[in-house]
Design an enzyme around this catalytic site. Structure first.
Site, short mmCIF file in Angstrom:
data_model
loop_
_atom_site.label_atom_id
_atom_site.label_comp_id
_atom_site.label_asym_id
_atom_site.label_seq_id
_atom_site.Cartn_x
_atom_site.Cartn_y
_atom_site.Cartn_z
N ARG A 51 0.74 -1.17 -0.01
CA ARG A 51 0.07 -0.01 -0.10
C ARG A 51 0.88 1.26 0.12
O ARG A 51 0.35 2.28 -0.32
CB ARG A 51 -1.11 -0.04 1.21
N GLU A 92 5.36 -9.23 15.50
CA GLU A 92 4.81 -9.68 16.70
C GLU A 92 4.92 -11.18 17.00
O GLU A 92 5.21 -11.60 17.74
CB GLU A 92 3.22 -9.28 16.95
#
Length: 172
Positions: free
Chosen positions: A60, A97
């Site tokens: 993006r 994460e």
């Protein structure tokens, strides 16, 4: 124009407990998209962040980096996931994460010493932007700042980019 009104909230995506900020509703609004690019351009000029190149982060980031490069009369360079660039690359692996990911840039994409602005749609934890800074260090480019459409301030991404000028248009 209020950009937040053009960004849709999607609860529990991609997993329960996550509130996803969806920019597709911004992108399909011609006035909103034009306003976003114009505002990024103005904020970069106001902050004296006028680069030789703009690096867009897959995927993006490409959407905003390319027209911003056009507006600032800069070259556009993509930073991609592994295996997508055809020539010799520099690579960096970074922590997510849960696990790791990697990014690549062509070794000859940017001349040493060139001024570079990193652009992406979202600053969350800062891992991707920090990894991109590391790639630019590998090719001896000078990172002059980062620009994002959205910043999720509670996730502390700025802390991974100390002493780096950061532009955002919307904060959550």
């Amino acid at each position: 124009m209020e950009l937040q009104s053009l960004i849709r909230d999607i609860p529990d995506f991609p997993q329960p407990g996550i509130l996803f900020r969806d920019i597709t509703t911004l992108l399909n609004n011609p006035q909103g998209l034009r306003y976003t690019i114009d505002l990024l351009t103005q904020k970069c000029r106001d902050a004296n962040l006028v680069p030789d190149y703009i690096v867009g982060i897959e995927s993006r980031g490409f959407i905003f980096a390319t027209p911003l490069a056009y507006q600032l009369n800069a070259g556009f360079v993509p930073v991609r996931k592994p295996g997508k660039l055809p020539a010799s690359v520099h690579s960096v692996t970074y922590e997510l994460e849960y696990g790791t990911d990697s990014l690549e840039i062509h070794q000859d994409a940017i001349a040493p010493g060139a001024k570079v602005l990193i652009v992406d749609d979202l600053l969350a934890t800062g891992g991707t932007a920090k990894a991109t800074c590391e790639l630019l260090t590998q090719i001896k480019a000078k990172t002059i700042g980062c620009a994002f459409v959205i910043e999720l301030t509670a996730l502390g991404g700025r802390q991974k980019l100390p002493n780096m000028p950061i532009i955002n248009l919307v904060e959550y």
